[in-house]
Design an enzyme around this catalytic site. Structure first.
Site, mmCIF file in Angstrom:
data_model
loop_
_atom_site.group_PDB
_atom_site.id
_atom_site.type_symbol
_atom_site.label_atom_id
_atom_site.label_comp_id
_atom_site.label_asym_id
_atom_site.label_seq_id
_atom_site.Cartn_x
_atom_site.Cartn_y
_atom_site.Cartn_z
ATOM 1 N N SER A 262 106.555 55.876 48.638
ATOM 2 C CA SER A 262 106.117 56.861 47.641
ATOM 3 C C SER A 262 106.893 58.156 47.827
ATOM 4 O O SER A 262 107.586 58.349 48.829
ATOM 5 C CB SER A 262 104.625 57.133 47.797
ATOM 6 O OG SER A 262 104.407 57.929 48.945
ATOM 7 N N LYS A 263 106.730 59.035 46.848
ATOM 8 C CA LYS A 263 107.410 60.322 46.920
ATOM 9 C C LYS A 263 106.948 61.094 48.153
ATOM 10 O O LYS A 263 107.712 61.821 48.772
ATOM 11 C CB LYS A 263 107.117 61.112 45.640
ATOM 12 C CG LYS A 263 108.016 62.322 45.499
ATOM 13 C CD LYS A 263 107.797 63.039 44.204
ATOM 14 C CE LYS A 263 107.227 64.430 44.409
ATOM 15 N NZ LYS A 263 107.833 65.213 45.477
ATOM 16 N N ARG A 264 105.676 60.906 48.494
ATOM 17 C CA ARG A 264 105.144 61.613 49.662
ATOM 18 C C ARG A 264 105.873 61.225 50.954
ATOM 19 O O ARG A 264 106.032 62.049 51.842
ATOM 20 C CB ARG A 264 103.643 61.386 49.794
ATOM 21 C CG ARG A 264 102.879 62.692 49.741
ATOM 22 C CD ARG A 264 101.394 62.487 49.532
ATOM 23 N NE ARG A 264 101.124 61.819 48.267
ATOM 24 C CZ ARG A 264 100.261 60.812 48.115
ATOM 25 N NH1 ARG A 264 99.604 60.344 49.156
ATOM 26 N NH2 ARG A 264 100.056 60.285 46.931
ATOM 27 N N GLY A 266 108.981 60.573 51.197
ATOM 28 C CA GLY A 266 110.207 61.371 51.191
ATOM 29 C C GLY A 266 109.939 62.793 51.649
ATOM 30 O O GLY A 266 110.673 63.343 52.470
ATOM 31 N N ASP A 267 108.859 63.379 51.125
ATOM 32 C CA ASP A 267 108.522 64.756 51.508
ATOM 33 C C ASP A 267 108.210 64.834 53.007
ATOM 34 O O ASP A 267 108.614 65.759 53.697
ATOM 35 C CB ASP A 267 107.299 65.246 50.715
ATOM 36 C CG ASP A 267 107.591 65.297 49.216
ATOM 37 O OD1 ASP A 267 108.784 65.339 48.855
ATOM 38 O OD2 ASP A 267 106.636 65.287 48.416
#
Ligand code: GLU
Length: 505
Positions: A262-264, A266-267
């Site tokens: 998920s994008k999270r 990556g963050d």
């Protein structure tokens, strides 16, 4: 029977930035199309106006432009099967919805959201299907006249697919084999809504794959649950003979392997999940992109190609042509692929090494400019040649090489303590003398002359070279010493020595 022409499509919905998993899906379609001399279509599935995000279409197109993935037809590319934006194909879908209504494969339903809620409360695990449809307000339970009257009154309705229960539906998947599911678990999916006169994803997807003569549907695993429904729709239209071959790609997993990427993630771990930087038009939240992070598009594609597929041996570095030759859907894995972003960094490093110094220098010039430096191209090329093996990204070249362009403003304290001895100033003055006498300032010639001088004076080579490095670089790092002085040139080398002697004494 003649083989069908390979025609594949990438069919994103413009609901935001393109996820890196979508890029991989597009890449696999592209490799497959090129390998078979087929066509690659770009179709925009924008029938869900609720989820439409302005700028998403442009973003997706720009991403593929950056990656150098080319489409043969589709939105902005032309072609015989247009329009390729589903929102511009309303009339086509209406006609096909009518076909299903006419042959009894679909029906009109008037149930309001409140009525559906009431049913959900009344029946546990309510599903609109063969077991419940005869209790609902639809064209199967109402008379022809009643239906016509409701429509004439302007009542909103949907068209639902009439799924026959208790039938094993087979999906023949190139990656997963024979996937079987019983039709009783499927609900009577909404195919069309009168409110916006638009079809839902399922109907538009099937009709377009058929009309656009798509031969293979290669898409992410998240669409596997829709596949049985799609098979049934193909049959309802009588299009079995031209049904595309399915291939559902493995999921991209978190770097740790537990769950969907998920994008999270990556963050949390500091890597992009989008090809290009994306600014959410609503929240103005900015998400990083591979392009802006300094990845080379070839490195990104090579990295993605191996997430879920391998050529059957250990080969990792592959040009686009090699990937096109070697790609094989049968060699795609069923199980998810861990998103090993560190491997992505490794690929970028490899691709930087493989590029010519000239090419990397071109990319480095803007970085230099950001630091207020302009330098002759031959110098930038030479510096790149000496330092690129130390970096994973072009922008890291600045830290690895800034001393080539800017004389040290100060000298690293620790290095001074360790490397600048009692007699360093005296030795450096002598070294300056020696260097100033050399006319051919090549690294080889410098090394020969300086080593002879050190030997004749019985100096300690390490001490001399350490002090020399400190004078030119300002600290204890950098490539081979005489390569540095060669690139700096005689004048600058002597000036830096004199400066160090003056400052450090
Ligand atoms: N519109 C779907 C998506 O956003 C297409 C799925 C498919 O390829 O059938 O991915």
């Amino acid at each position: 029977m003649s083989e069908r022409k390979v025609r594949v499509r990438f069919a994103p919905s413009p609901t935001g930035a393109l996820h890196i998993g979508g890029v991989r899906t597009a890449l696999y379609n592209y490799l497959f199309a090129r390998q078979h001399g087929g066509d690659f279509i770009f179709r925009l599935e924008d029938t869900d106006s609720q989820r439409f995000v302005p700028g998403a279409e442009e973003y997706i197109l720009e991403s593929f432009n950056w990656l150098n993935i080319k489409f043969d037809e589709g939105v902005t590319f032309g072609g015989e099967h247009g329009p390729y934006r589903q929102s511009e194909r309303r009339e086509i879908y209406k006609k096909y919805v009518q076909v299903l209504l006419d042959n009894g494969k679909a029906y009109i339903a008037f149930d309001t959201p409140e009525e559906l809620d009431a049913k959900r409360n009344e029946i546990a695990n309510f599903q609109y299907d063969a077991s419940t449809r005869m209790q609902m307000r639809n064209s199967l339970t109402l008379s022809k006249e009643e239906v016509a009257a409701l429509i004439a009154e302007g009542k909103q309705y949907v068209v639902r697919f009439k799924i026959e229960p208790n039938e094993d539906v087979h999906v023949d998947d190139l990656i997963r084999g024979d996937v079987v599911i019983n039709s009783s678990v499927l609900d009577d999916k909404v195919l069309f809504k009168s409110a916006d006169e638009l079809p839902t994803y399922h109907l538009a997807n099937i009709v377009d794959d058929h009309l656009m003569e798509v031969s293979h549907v290669i898409r992410g695993e998240e669409w596997l649950p829709s596949a049985p429904l799609h098979v049934l729709l193909y049959r309802a239209f009588g299009w079995e003979d031209t049904m595309p071959v399915f291939a559902h790609l493995p999921l991209l997993l978190k770097p740790e392997g537990n769950g969907k990427l998920s994008k999270r993630d990556g963050d949390r771990l500091g890597f992009p999940v989008f090809p290009l930087q994306w600014t959410d038009p609503k929240t103005e939240e900015v998400s990083s992109g591979y392009r802006e992070a300094g990845y080379l598009p070839e490195a990104v594609l090579n990295f993605l190609a191996l997430l879920g597929w391998n050529p059957g041996n250990d080969q990792e570095i592959m040009s686009m042509d090699e990937m096109i030759k070697l790609f094989d859907l049968a060699r795609c894995s069923k199980s998810g692929a861990k998103f090993d972003y560190k491997k992505g960094i490794w690929f970028n490093h490899q691709y930087i090494q493989a590029k010519s110094n000239e090419e990397i220098a071109e990319m480095f010039v803007p970085v230099l400019a950001e630091h207020g430096v302009t330098a002759p191209m031959d110098k930038v090329v030479a510096v790149v040649g000496l330092t690129k093996e130390r970096v994973n990204f072009v922008k890291e070249l600045w830290d690895a090489s800034s001393f080539f362009f800017v004389a040290p403003a100060k000298y690293d304290e620790k290095t001074v303590k360790k490397r600048w001895k009692e007699d360093s100033a005296k030795c450096m003055l002598e070294l300056a003398e020696v260097l100033s006498g050399i006319s051919d300032f090549s690294p080889q010639e410098q090394e020969k002359v300086v080593m002879d001088w050190i030997a004749a004076k019985e100096y300690h080579t390490g001490n001399i070279m350490n002090a020399f490095r400190l004078a030119l670089v300002g600290e204890g790092k950098g490539p081979h010493m005489f390569d540095i002085s060669w690139v700096l040139g005689k004048e600058e080398t002597l000036a830096r020595i004199m400066c160090a002697v003056e400052v450090l004494g």
